[in-house]
Scaffold this motif. Structure first.
Motif, PDB file in Angstrom:
ATOM      1  N   UNK A   6      85.867  99.108  35.212  1.00 24.49           N
ATOM      2  CA  UNK A   6      87.139  98.404  35.320  1.00 24.49           C
ATOM      3  C   UNK A   6      87.894  98.397  33.998  1.00 24.49           C
ATOM      4  N   UNK A   7      87.191  98.567  32.882  1.00 26.36           N
ATOM      5  CA  UNK A   7      87.852  98.496  31.593  1.00 26.36           C
ATOM      6  C   UNK A   7      88.892  99.588  31.406  1.00 26.36           C
ATOM      7  N   UNK A   8      88.736 100.666  32.130  1.00 28.54           N
ATOM      8  CA  UNK A   8      89.689 101.774  31.989  1.00 28.54           C
ATOM      9  C   UNK A   8      91.074 101.383  32.480  1.00 28.54           C
ATOM     10  N   UNK A   9      91.152 100.516  33.460  1.00 30.95           N
ATOM     11  CA  UNK A   9      92.437 100.109  34.027  1.00 30.95           C
ATOM     12  C   UNK A   9      92.880  98.746  33.549  1.00 30.95           C
ATOM     13  N   UNK A  10      91.931  97.952  33.004  1.00 34.23           N
ATOM     14  CA  UNK A  10      92.270  96.605  32.580  1.00 34.23           C
ATOM     15  C   UNK A  10      92.425  95.648  33.737  1.00 34.23           C
ATOM     16  N   UNK A  11      91.983  96.028  34.929  1.00 33.74           N
ATOM     17  CA  UNK A  11      92.109  95.149  36.092  1.00 33.74           C
ATOM     18  C   UNK A  11      90.839  94.323  36.261  1.00 33.74           C
ATOM     19  N   UNK A  12      90.989  92.997  36.532  1.00 32.87           N
ATOM     20  CA  UNK A  12      89.811  92.190  36.758  1.00 32.87           C
ATOM     21  C   UNK A  12      88.984  92.770  37.893  1.00 32.87           C
ATOM     22  N   UNK A  13      87.718  93.034  37.639  1.00 33.79           N
ATOM     23  CA  UNK A  13      86.848  93.627  38.651  1.00 33.79           C
ATOM     24  C   UNK A  13      85.714  92.721  39.030  1.00 33.79           C
ATOM     25  N   UNK A  14      84.659  93.292  39.554  1.00 33.42           N
ATOM     26  CA  UNK A  14      83.532  92.502  40.033  1.00 33.42           C
ATOM     27  C   UNK A  14      82.251  92.895  39.310  1.00 33.42           C
ATOM     28  N   UNK A  15      82.381  93.473  38.117  1.00 30.52           N
ATOM     29  CA  UNK A  15      81.218  93.987  37.417  1.00 30.52           C
ATOM     30  C   UNK A  15      80.564  92.971  36.498  1.00 30.52           C
ATOM     31  N   UNK A  16      81.076  91.751  36.463  1.00 29.88           N
ATOM     32  CA  UNK A  16      80.473  90.731  35.621  1.00 29.88           C
ATOM     33  C   UNK A  16      79.042  90.473  36.079  1.00 29.88           C
ATOM     34  N   UNK A  17      78.149  90.248  35.130  1.00 25.58           N
ATOM     35  CA  UNK A  17      76.749  90.048  35.469  1.00 25.58           C
ATOM     36  C   UNK A  17      76.569  88.788  36.299  1.00 25.58           C
ATOM     37  N   UNK A  38      76.331  85.308  20.074  1.00 28.18           N
ATOM     38  CA  UNK A  38      76.759  84.639  21.299  1.00 28.18           C
ATOM     39  C   UNK A  38      78.220  84.947  21.607  1.00 28.18           C
ATOM     40  N   UNK A  39      79.051  85.012  20.572  1.00 25.94           N
ATOM     41  CA  UNK A  39      80.464  85.345  20.764  1.00 25.94           C
ATOM     42  C   UNK A  39      80.608  86.756  21.309  1.00 25.94           C
ATOM     43  N   UNK A  40      79.829  87.678  20.786  1.00 31.35           N
ATOM     44  CA  UNK A  40      79.876  89.055  21.275  1.00 31.35           C
ATOM     45  C   UNK A  40      79.449  89.135  22.738  1.00 31.35           C
ATOM     46  N   UNK A  41      78.467  88.314  23.121  1.00 32.91           N
ATOM     47  CA  UNK A  41      78.029  88.293  24.520  1.00 32.91           C
ATOM     48  C   UNK A  41      79.124  87.743  25.421  1.00 32.91           C
ATOM     49  N   UNK A  42      79.794  86.656  24.988  1.00 33.96           N
ATOM     50  CA  UNK A  42      80.889  86.092  25.781  1.00 33.96           C
ATOM     51  C   UNK A  42      82.029  87.098  25.895  1.00 33.96           C
ATOM     52  N   UNK A  43      82.334  87.755  24.798  1.00 30.91           N
ATOM     53  CA  UNK A  43      83.377  88.785  24.811  1.00 30.91           C
ATOM     54  C   UNK A  43      83.039  89.884  25.822  1.00 30.91           C
ATOM     55  N   UNK A  44      81.803  90.335  25.832  1.00 29.08           N
ATOM     56  CA  UNK A  44      81.433  91.410  26.744  1.00 29.08           C
ATOM     57  C   UNK A  44      81.482  90.967  28.201  1.00 29.08           C
ATOM     58  N   UNK A  45      81.046  89.737  28.468  1.00 27.71           N
ATOM     59  CA  UNK A  45      81.102  89.213  29.841  1.00 27.71           C
ATOM     60  C   UNK A  45      82.543  89.154  30.336  1.00 27.71           C
ATOM     61  N   UNK A  49      84.769  91.830  33.247  1.00 28.99           N
ATOM     62  CA  UNK A  49      85.603  91.357  34.347  1.00 28.99           C
ATOM     63  C   UNK A  49      87.069  91.714  34.137  1.00 28.99           C
ATOM     64  N   UNK A  50      87.352  92.562  33.140  1.00 36.69           N
ATOM     65  CA  UNK A  50      88.730  92.956  32.882  1.00 36.69           C
ATOM     66  C   UNK A  50      89.554  91.889  32.213  1.00 36.69           C
ATOM     67  N   UNK A  51      88.884  91.020  31.440  1.00 37.00           N
ATOM     68  CA  UNK A  51      89.566  89.900  30.797  1.00 37.00           C
ATOM     69  C   UNK A  51      89.233  89.877  29.313  1.00 37.00           C
ATOM     70  N   UNK A  52      90.057  89.169  28.539  1.00 34.28           N
ATOM     71  CA  UNK A  52      89.778  88.936  27.125  1.00 34.28           C
ATOM     72  C   UNK A  52      89.702  87.424  26.901  1.00 34.28           C
ATOM     73  N   UNK A  53      88.631  86.969  26.274  1.00 34.72           N
ATOM     74  CA  UNK A  53      88.428  85.537  26.070  1.00 34.72           C
ATOM     75  C   UNK A  53      89.128  85.058  24.803  1.00 34.72           C
ATOM     76  N   UNK A  54      89.615  83.815  24.867  1.00 30.29           N
ATOM     77  CA  UNK A  54      90.232  83.172  23.703  1.00 30.29           C
ATOM     78  C   UNK A  54      89.615  81.781  23.563  1.00 30.29           C
ATOM     79  N   UNK A  55      88.644  81.612  22.661  1.00 36.79           N
ATOM     80  CA  UNK A  55      87.929  80.335  22.551  1.00 36.79           C
ATOM     81  C   UNK A  55      88.552  79.380  21.543  1.00 36.79           C
ATOM     82  N   UNK A  56      88.515  78.100  21.871  1.00 35.08           N
ATOM     83  CA  UNK A  56      88.941  77.047  20.937  1.00 35.08           C
ATOM     84  C   UNK A  56      87.953  75.900  21.072  1.00 35.08           C
TER      85      UNK A  56
END
Length: 271
Positions: A6-17, A38-45, A49-56
């Motif tokens: 899914x990363x090729x298109x940037x569309x949210x997919x169903x490949x999340x673990x 842990x941040x790298x793991x959250x980023x990869x998850x 799913x075709x998303x980018x996380x922004x933590x605060x």
């Protein structure tokens, strides 16, 4: 952890673990040296799913999580560039509809310019101004996980589609909302626990039954004299209990004592 197609298109997919103890432990922080891993793991998850996380870790503070060497994770791990350096926006804590919503719900939601979507209706969210949404939220749509922490601190993680033109996240929210909620809460709560600079309260801060009773009446505006009459105790006794509570909670005055007691769940400030 392999990246999904899914990363090729940037569309949210169903490949999340799938959610599992093993996956949750990937984003759990136990020591300061764990933060970047842990941040790298959250980023990869999120990316899977075709998303980018922004933590605060604190929506009231423009500073965002850092690793044990002080490197800003938003740019170093999560890939937010200078153009989208949302944590440098001094107004975001007050002006963003995303952070505003986090003050009124503890459950994941998704939002775009047309409104908030939640598992259960929430009238507070419906009242939030969504005008000029993209500029104020710095995204066209996002899945957001509020993280309510001890002592009134609120953290959050927003998940933004890699396809920046995408505004409909209904399917992604249905598929990933619960998983994102678990991963975000685990990451932020453990980050705050490990990276916290100091204890918010001194040891031995548990309040007694009488102290709580006095503070409950103080919270609704009763004076020491009125509380003494209600409780059939002397005014000096009421003052003694409130002073003791203030000392235990490391509060500087009566108002802060009431506030801290409410933060800890001893009393309620609700009507």
């Amino acid at each position: 952890m392999a990246r999904s197609l899914e990363l090729a298109t940037g569309k949210p997919g169903s490949a999340i673990r799938p959610i599992s103890a093993e996956t949750v432990n990937l984003v759990r922080i136990r020591t300061r040296e764990d933060v970047r891993r842990a941040a790298e793991a959250l980023h990869q998850l999120a990316m899977d799913a075709g998303m980018r996380a922004a933590p605060a870790h604190d929506i009231a503070d423009k500073r965002t999580p850092v690793d044990h060497e002080g490197n800003i994770l938003a740019s170093d791990v999560f890939g937010w560039n200078a153009e989208k350096a949302w944590w440098r926006n001094s107004r975001i804590a007050l002006d963003s509809p995303l952070t505003s919503a986090c003050r009124f719900t503890g459950e994941p939601f998704w939002v775009n310019a047309q409104g908030f979507r939640t598992r259960e209706p929430n009238g507070y969210l419906a009242a939030i101004d969504l005008g000029n949404f993209e500029a104020r939220a710095m995204t066209r749509a996002a899945i957001v996980v509020p993280v309510h922490l001890p002592f009134g601190q609120i953290g959050a993680v927003s998940f933004n589609p890699l396809d920046t033109a995408m505004t409909d996240l209904e399917e992604a929210f249905a598929s990933h909302g619960d998983a994102f909620g678990l991963y975000a809460r685990t990451f932020i709560a453990s980050y705050v626990q490990v990276m916290g600079a100091r204890q918010a309260l001194p040891p031995g801060s548990r309040l007694s039954k009488r102290e709580v009773e006095c503070l409950r009446w103080a919270a609704i505006g009763k004076t020491d004299l009125e509380i003494s009459m209600i409780m059939s105790r002397s005014r000096p006794t009421v003052r003694f209990h409130i002073h003791n509570a203030s000392t235990k909670l490391n509060a500087v005055n009566r108002s802060q004592t009431v506030f801290k007691a409410a933060q800890l769940g001893y009393i309620s400030l609700g009507t």
